[in-house]
Design a protein around this motif. Structure first.
Motif: not given
Lengths: 119, 119
Positions: A28-31, A24-25, A21, A76
């Motif tokens: 979420g802010r970018g590759p 994943v977080s 997780r 996503p």
């Protein structure tokens, strides 16, 4: 994978781990490259790669290799499919709660009009 | 459990099984007794009870016993917490995609005005 229907068992299993997780977080802010992703984790690289592989197999993330550098990014759409499954179950439950409230209101109104007739 | 913060690892683990997701779907339509819930599943009752126990331990469902009859119901708040976690990761990703699109648009506009000045 991104264009297929996600296997929800695999997606939920992938998310049932705090390290995955956290990955994943971060994504979420970018590759991110695998080495940048792995740096904050106190974990041997092979163990970390196993977590990435669980996430990639079920389509929560994707990765590409350029030269010796592998970069990961979030997909996503897969998260969205799992979200939709949960939202659907809640919607069923809420619709039922609404119907029960409407039925209780109907009984209440019938009681009132019966009371008026009897007066 | 319903008023506590759900343990997301346990919730996602509970949902990573098709039998348990089916139970959640059935309970979305309203509370059910254990025997009514178990009936459609081709499974020994002790195995079925284990699935219920996984769902109850992490707060996805709750149960109460009256006499010899145990009734289960969905706890929508727990599903909602897991949903919110996924929605947050997607929102992060989407915000970044929006910022990238805005940046690309800005570069494009700068190109256009530079082109005009050079003409």
């Amino acid at each position: 994978m991104a264009n297929q229907r996600a296997d929800l068992s695999e997606v939920f299993y992938a998310l049932a781990d705090p390290t995955r997780r956290k990955i994943v977080s971060v994504l979420g802010r970018g590759p991110e490259t695998v080495s940048a992703l792995a740096a904050p984790f106190d974990m041997a690289l092979p163990s970390f790669m196993k977590h990435l592989s669980v996430l990639e197999r079920c389509g929560v993330i994707s990765s590409r290799k350029e030269g010796r550098v592998r970069t990961c990014e979030l997909v996503p759409k897969t998260l969205s499919q799992a979200e939709q499954w949960m939202a659907k179950q809640r919607a069923l439950w809420e619709a039922r709660t609404d119907r029960m409230a409407a039925f209780a209101e109907q009984l209440h109104q019938e009681d009132i009009s019966r009371g008026k007739r009897q007066r």
